[in-house]
Design a protein around this motif. Structure first.
Motif, PDB file in Angstrom:
ATOM      1  N   ALA A 245       4.221  -9.168  10.554  1.00 56.95           N
ATOM      2  CA  ALA A 245       4.198  -7.775  11.035  1.00 56.95           C
ATOM      3  C   ALA A 245       4.034  -6.789   9.890  1.00 56.95           C
ATOM      4  O   ALA A 245       3.547  -5.662  10.091  1.00 56.95           O
ATOM      5  N   LEU A 246       4.400  -7.175   8.661  1.00 54.87           N
ATOM      6  CA  LEU A 246       4.257  -6.284   7.518  1.00 54.87           C
ATOM      7  C   LEU A 246       2.798  -6.078   7.122  1.00 54.87           C
ATOM      8  O   LEU A 246       2.493  -5.182   6.338  1.00 54.87           O
TER       9      LEU A 246
ATOM     10  N   ARG B 109      14.784  -1.465   3.261  1.00 50.85           N
ATOM     11  CA  ARG B 109      13.369  -1.646   3.593  1.00 50.85           C
ATOM     12  C   ARG B 109      12.615  -2.363   2.477  1.00 50.85           C
ATOM     13  O   ARG B 109      11.828  -3.270   2.722  1.00 50.85           O
TER      14      ARG B 109
ATOM     15  N   SER C 271      10.813  -1.069   9.427  1.00 48.81           N
ATOM     16  CA  SER C 271      11.566   0.117   9.862  1.00 48.81           C
ATOM     17  C   SER C 271      12.913   0.145   9.170  1.00 48.81           C
ATOM     18  O   SER C 271      13.372  -0.869   8.644  1.00 48.81           O
TER      19      SER C 271
ATOM     20  N   GLU D  37       1.094   3.265   2.276  1.00 48.11           N
ATOM     21  CA  GLU D  37       1.671   3.397   3.619  1.00 48.11           C
ATOM     22  C   GLU D  37       2.770   2.378   3.883  1.00 48.11           C
ATOM     23  O   GLU D  37       3.362   2.366   4.965  1.00 48.11           O
TER      24      GLU D  37
ATOM     25  N   THR E 251       0.564  -5.101   9.172  1.00 45.87           N
ATOM     26  CA  THR E 251       0.008  -4.014   9.997  1.00 45.87           C
ATOM     27  C   THR E 251       0.887  -2.775  10.024  1.00 45.87           C
ATOM     28  O   THR E 251       0.408  -1.692  10.362  1.00 45.87           O
ATOM     29  N   SER E 252       2.167  -2.902   9.670  1.00 45.95           N
ATOM     30  CA  SER E 252       3.041  -1.730   9.676  1.00 45.95           C
ATOM     31  C   SER E 252       4.197  -1.964   8.697  1.00 45.95           C
ATOM     32  O   SER E 252       4.565  -3.107   8.446  1.00 45.95           O
ATOM     33  N   PRO E 253       4.762  -0.875   8.153  1.00 50.39           N
ATOM     34  CA  PRO E 253       5.874  -1.025   7.225  1.00 50.39           C
ATOM     35  C   PRO E 253       7.151  -1.402   7.965  1.00 50.39           C
ATOM     36  O   PRO E 253       7.265  -1.188   9.177  1.00 50.39           O
TER      37      PRO E 253
ATOM     38  N   VAL F 127       2.371  -0.969   3.873  1.00 52.91           N
ATOM     39  CA  VAL F 127       1.839  -2.179   4.495  1.00 52.91           C
ATOM     40  C   VAL F 127       1.499  -3.189   3.391  1.00 52.91           C
ATOM     41  O   VAL F 127       1.077  -2.806   2.302  1.00 52.91           O
TER      42      VAL F 127
ATOM     43  N   GLN G 230      10.303  -5.920   2.262  1.00 51.71           N
ATOM     44  CA  GLN G 230       8.944  -5.978   1.701  1.00 51.71           C
ATOM     45  C   GLN G 230       8.871  -6.988   0.567  1.00 51.71           C
ATOM     46  O   GLN G 230       7.913  -7.769   0.478  1.00 51.71           O
TER      47      GLN G 230
ATOM     48  N   THR H  40       0.833  -1.203   0.000  1.00 49.40           N
ATOM     49  CA  THR H  40       0.000   0.000   0.000  1.00 49.40           C
ATOM     50  C   THR H  40       0.869   1.255   0.000  1.00 49.40           C
ATOM     51  O   THR H  40       2.090   1.184   0.163  1.00 49.40           O
TER      52      THR H  40
END
Length: 202
Positions: free
Chosen positions: A195-196, A143, A202, A70, A198-200, A72, A147, A68
């Motif tokens: 965990a990816l 990062r 770090s 964001e 719900t959040s990108p 995610v 992903q 997304t």
């Protein structure tokens, strides 16, 4: 005659009193109604129904994972067809390598995998799929590499029967990045990249 007139006057007065008590007041200052006295929903300033979000994959269908705006990862359904597990996974990986559809791009979904990437299934042994990545020199790093690996692992393990993924590159072993930044050649599981969702990274 006097008693009859008095009784009539009394009946008229009672009638007027009842009529004025049940009528709608025509004057006086406006009064504030307590929120607890307002019927449910009438005082709400939000619409009763929100716009439907873009359709996500159903839990019982094969899916690829896209990125997304964001950062995610989100699942999107794909058809893997019939055939063996190897054939279905090969088609699913081809769908991931192809990237988002035009409609998904309209929803601002992208892929951390480069457009020229090829994902080739080598073997499936004991529920672990070995997937070879063939990509140009400008392969994602940092990062985006986490992903990209998360997309491959979550996509492959969305098929029943696939529990882990080993990555190779052009036939050689790959040290895949975990979310902690640690590199590993061990089989990767969906839990490593959950965990990816719900959040990108770090």
């Amino acid at each position: 005659m006097s008693a009859r007139r008095t009784a009539g006057s009394t009946a008229l007065a009672v009638s007027l009193l009842l009529t004025s008590a049940c009528g709608v007041p025509t004057g006086g200052e406006p009064e504030t109604i307590a929120s607890t006295d307002i019927p449910y929903g009438l005082a709400s300033t939000t619409p009763t129904s929100a716009p439907a979000p873009p359709p996500a994959a159903r839990s019982n269908e094969p899916r690829i994972y896209l990125v997304t705006a964001e950062g995610v990862l989100v699942p999107r359904g794909r058809t893997s067809g019939d055939g063996s597990l190897e054939q279905r996974l090969t088609r699913l990986l081809a769908g991931l390598a192809a990237g988002p559809t035009s409609g998904e791009r309209g929803d601002q979904l992208t892929s951390a995998l480069p457009p020229e990437v090829r994902l080739s299934l080598t073997t499936i042994e004991g529920g672990t799929a070995t997937i070879d990545i063939s990509a140009p020199e400008n392969a994602p790093s940092g990062r985006e590499s986490r992903q990209a690996v998360g997309q491959v692992v979550l996509t492959a393990t969305s098929l029943p029967g696939i529990e882990g993924v080993v990555l190779t590159r052009d036939g050689g072993p790959v040290e895949a990045p975990l979310l902690s930044g640690e590199l590993t050649t061990a089989p990767l599981t969906a839990e490593d990249y959950d965990a990816l969702l719900t959040s990108p990274p770090s």
